[in-house]
Design an enzyme around this catalytic site. Structure first.
Site, PDB file in Angstrom:
ATOM      1  N   ILE A  91      20.067 -49.419   0.585  1.00 53.21           N
ATOM      2  CA  ILE A  91      18.964 -48.465   0.661  1.00 53.21           C
ATOM      3  C   ILE A  91      18.724 -48.037   2.096  1.00 53.21           C
ATOM      4  O   ILE A  91      18.712 -48.868   3.007  1.00 53.21           O
ATOM      5  CB  ILE A  91      17.662 -49.108   0.125  1.00 53.21           C
ATOM      6  CG1 ILE A  91      17.875 -49.642  -1.288  1.00 53.21           C
ATOM      7  CG2 ILE A  91      16.497 -48.123   0.163  1.00 53.21           C
ATOM      8  CD1 ILE A  91      16.792 -50.594  -1.762  1.00 53.21           C
ATOM      9  N   CYS A  92      18.492 -46.736   2.293  1.00 53.85           N
ATOM     10  CA  CYS A  92      18.083 -46.260   3.607  1.00 53.85           C
ATOM     11  C   CYS A  92      16.599 -45.915   3.538  1.00 53.85           C
ATOM     12  O   CYS A  92      16.219 -44.881   2.998  1.00 53.85           O
ATOM     13  CB  CYS A  92      18.893 -45.019   4.000  1.00 53.85           C
ATOM     14  SG  CYS A  92      18.377 -44.329   5.576  1.00 53.85           S
ATOM     15  N   LEU A  93      15.773 -46.823   4.015  1.00 58.01           N
ATOM     16  CA  LEU A  93      14.327 -46.590   4.019  1.00 58.01           C
ATOM     17  C   LEU A  93      13.773 -47.258   5.275  1.00 58.01           C
ATOM     18  O   LEU A  93      14.019 -48.442   5.513  1.00 58.01           O
ATOM     19  CB  LEU A  93      13.694 -47.185   2.750  1.00 58.01           C
ATOM     20  CG  LEU A  93      12.183 -46.967   2.583  1.00 58.01           C
ATOM     21  CD1 LEU A  93      11.846 -45.486   2.472  1.00 58.01           C
ATOM     22  CD2 LEU A  93      11.652 -47.698   1.357  1.00 58.01           C
TER      23      LEU A  93
END
Lengths: 199, 84
Positions: A91-93
């Site tokens: 995930i890119c958060l």
């Protein structure tokens, strides 16, 4: 694990279980082992998105240094989203990386991920193929994301028109997931997908 | 009637005057101590930031030491400065 990590995760676990969102079945968390280092999260796909009616499973690993460092979270359910790798579930958060703050909890992380499903950030992609489709061919992106939600997250089939293309590749002996990845990545152009598989 | 006090035992209670019940970092009650301490009170004091958020001193020090670039309040993300 350090005192503080165990004590906090126990509280946060209860906080999620007792939360309003859990009562509405929007978020859920379960123990994987008895020492609270690994958890299994679940989020419901938000309404009015291609992920609606899907259930997405998350792998949550709590580091020794929690809550001074963020939990390590990954999608276990395969998903088509610009900020989530369709291959690994990474995930890119920002809040799971440099914008983490010690006051955040399992509940706020699960809610943030649900919000990410409703509001993708294609300019900060984790999956470049999905992000490109999102920006250049939004309608196809929506169809593909719905199709993946149906196949992997238990949502109803809202894209039956895609099935015949998958079947044509299956009839050529191509593995179902491989066919889906190729078609999804080629904007459901059967000729191009066939070429990528057999070249 | 005349009463003579021969001995007496004083009892006092105390509590922190904080704007919250729990520390936002360890989530333990302010009237208790952080998970690494045994006795609440002067051994595990509270500190306030200029943003008015308050934490166990042991918890906020660990948080600030874990921040590489900017030291921010874990609640409101303003730059962390100790009050006073």
């Amino acid at each position: 694990m350090a005192n503080i990590a165990v004590a906090r995760i126990k509280r946060e676990f209860k906080e999620v279980v007792k939360s309003e969102e859990a009562a509405k079945c929007a978020i859920k968390v379960e123990l994987v082992d008895n020492n609270f280092t690994e958890l299994r999260g679940e989020i419901a796909g938000p309404p009015d998105t291609p992920y609606e009616s899907g259930t997405f499973i998350l792998e949550i690993k709590i580091p020794e240094t929690y809550p001074f460092n963020p939990p390590k979270v990954r999608f276990q359910t395969k998903i088509w989203h610009p900020n989530i790798s369709s291959v690994t579930g990474a995930i890119c958060l920002d809040i799971l990386r440099d914008q983490w703050a010690a006051a955040m909890t399992l509940r706020t992380v699960l809610l943030s991920l649900q919000a990410l499903l409703a509001a993708a950030e294609p300019d900060d992609p984790q999956d470049a193929v999905v992000a490109r489709q999102f920006k250049e061919n939004y309608e196809i992106y929506v169809k593909t994301a719905k199709h993946w939600s149906y196949k992997y997250a238990g949502a109803p089939n809202r894209t039956p028109e895609l099935d015949s293309k998958l079947k044509q590749l299956a009839d050529m002996g191509v593995d179902e997931h491989r066919a889906r990845v190729a078609l999804s990545s080629c904007d459901w152009d059967l000729a191009r997908a066939t070429e990528t598989i057999f070249s | 009637m005349k009463v003579t006090v021969k001995s007496w035992t004083a009892v006092a209670t105390w509590r922190w005057v904080a704007n919250d019940d729990n520390c936002g970092i360890c989530r333990m009650a302010f009237d208790g101590c952080c998970p690494d301490c045994k006795i609440p009170g002067d051994d595990c004091p509270l500190v306030w930031g200029q943003c008015s958020h308050c934490f166990h001193i042991h918890c906020i020090m660990k948080w600030l030491n874990s921040q590489q670039v900017h030291q921010q309040c874990p609640m409101c993300r303003q730059e962390w400065k100790f009050k006073e």
